[in-house]
Design an enzyme around this catalytic site. Sequence first.
Site, PDB file in Angstrom:
ATOM      1  N   PRO A  57       0.789  -1.241   0.000  1.00 33.07           N
ATOM      2  CA  PRO A  57       0.000   0.000   0.000  1.00 33.07           C
ATOM      3  C   PRO A  57       0.822   1.293   0.000  1.00 33.07           C
ATOM      4  O   PRO A  57       0.253   2.375  -0.149  1.00 33.07           O
ATOM      5  CB  PRO A  57      -0.812  -0.094   1.303  1.00 33.07           C
ATOM      6  CG  PRO A  57      -0.660  -1.499   1.787  1.00 33.07           C
ATOM      7  CD  PRO A  57       0.640  -1.976   1.263  1.00 33.07           C
ATOM      8  N   LYS A  58       2.145   1.192   0.189  1.00 29.26           N
ATOM      9  CA  LYS A  58       2.960   2.398   0.225  1.00 29.26           C
ATOM     10  C   LYS A  58       3.032   3.049  -1.160  1.00 29.26           C
ATOM     11  O   LYS A  58       2.719   2.443  -2.184  1.00 29.26           O
ATOM     12  CB  LYS A  58       4.370   2.066   0.723  1.00 29.26           C
ATOM     13  CG  LYS A  58       4.421   1.614   2.186  1.00 29.26           C
ATOM     14  CD  LYS A  58       3.971   2.719   3.118  1.00 29.26           C
ATOM     15  CE  LYS A  58       4.257   2.410   4.586  1.00 29.26           C
ATOM     16  NZ  LYS A  58       3.415   1.312   5.111  1.00 29.26           N
ATOM     17  N   THR A  59       3.487   4.288  -1.195  1.00 21.24           N
ATOM     18  CA  THR A  59       3.547   5.012  -2.466  1.00 21.24           C
ATOM     19  C   THR A  59       4.443   4.295  -3.476  1.00 21.24           C
ATOM     20  O   THR A  59       4.164   4.311  -4.676  1.00 21.24           O
ATOM     21  CB  THR A  59       4.052   6.451  -2.248  1.00 21.24           C
ATOM     22  OG1 THR A  59       5.239   6.413  -1.444  1.00 21.24           O
ATOM     23  CG2 THR A  59       2.999   7.300  -1.562  1.00 21.24           C
TER      24      THR A  59
END
Length: 377
Positions: A188-190
Amino acid sequence: MKYKVDFINSSYRRYYKRHKKEILKAIDKCFSLGNFVLRKDVLEFERKLAKFVGVKYAVGVNSGTDALKLSYKVLGCGPGDEVITVGHTFISSIEEIVHLGAKPILIDVRDDGLMDVSQIEKAITKKTVGIVPVHLSGKVCDMDEIMRIAKKYKLWVVEDACQALGAYWGDRKAGSLGDTGCFSFLSPKTLGGAGDGGGIVTDDRKLYEKLLLMRNHWNITQGALHGVQPKAPKIMGWGYNSRLDNIQAAVLNVKFKYYPAMLRRRREIGMMYNKGLKNLPCVLPTQQPKQIYQEYIIKVKDMWKLKKYMDKKGVELLIRDTIPNHKLKGLGMEYFNLPVTERIAGESVRLPIYPELTDKEVKYIISCVKKFYNHDA
């Protein structure tokens, strides 16, 4: 429930659909060559990460959590030590201090969710060895003041920049100001991969060389490294198995090419929310000029009512961490007094902000929030 606009899953599927050929080619190359553990894809990713952050060295590890653990360890954190950080963070910032036998000293945050630096010096004792600022939701803590205090008291600084890859403090990027900077490449991180992944950056060569040993059992001979076995030193130490998988690195190398554009798109969505949600009876996030948009969090008094309404409209919101870390039973941290942290936990709602969202979807989210507050959409 099937959502018209989900919180994150469509990001994974749409990104994969758009770049499927490149991703599968990178994975196929790893399998075709038998490149699975500490091969050239990891080295390539480490070079890219160091260059992007603006530091000399980067070390790929298996998670942001391990990035923190190895950073604390390499800087000498151990039993009897105290480390200052915040309660308003993902638990790993705190738990890896505990795992090393040290004591986390939690201070509060400001309304923007970032470390209240005015509380640092009051928390310092003879046992204090370090400070861990957490750059949350794409914003960066006051690193000028943190580094001033650290220098004054001869403390190390580990930046938890897991949610701030590409954000700036002044003219320097998050992760480049402390002794080490820690990043997460969890999906889910950038810059998310296909599962777990992490990285540590530093300008200190001695720390870098020791981190390379620590992440790989001190380079003891291993069958998985046949053909590329790094040299073990004459004097050994206790290490860990915390390598960034070569396949994950290959996947991340593909994504890194598109990362600047993805950050720009996230910012565009953030600006759409700013404009569309202003003047509503909810608090929009405090924003920095050079932040990134890992999350877009609004504060509302009736967050569960909003969540239920948006579910009916087919929009998935995320409400999490409603019990602050220091109030979780069994962890022995209930004695910390963190009123702002506690208040934020009871009013924070995350809106979807992944770069694959269409303008139409963003406008629909804004319209639904307005209707919830009986404003014209």
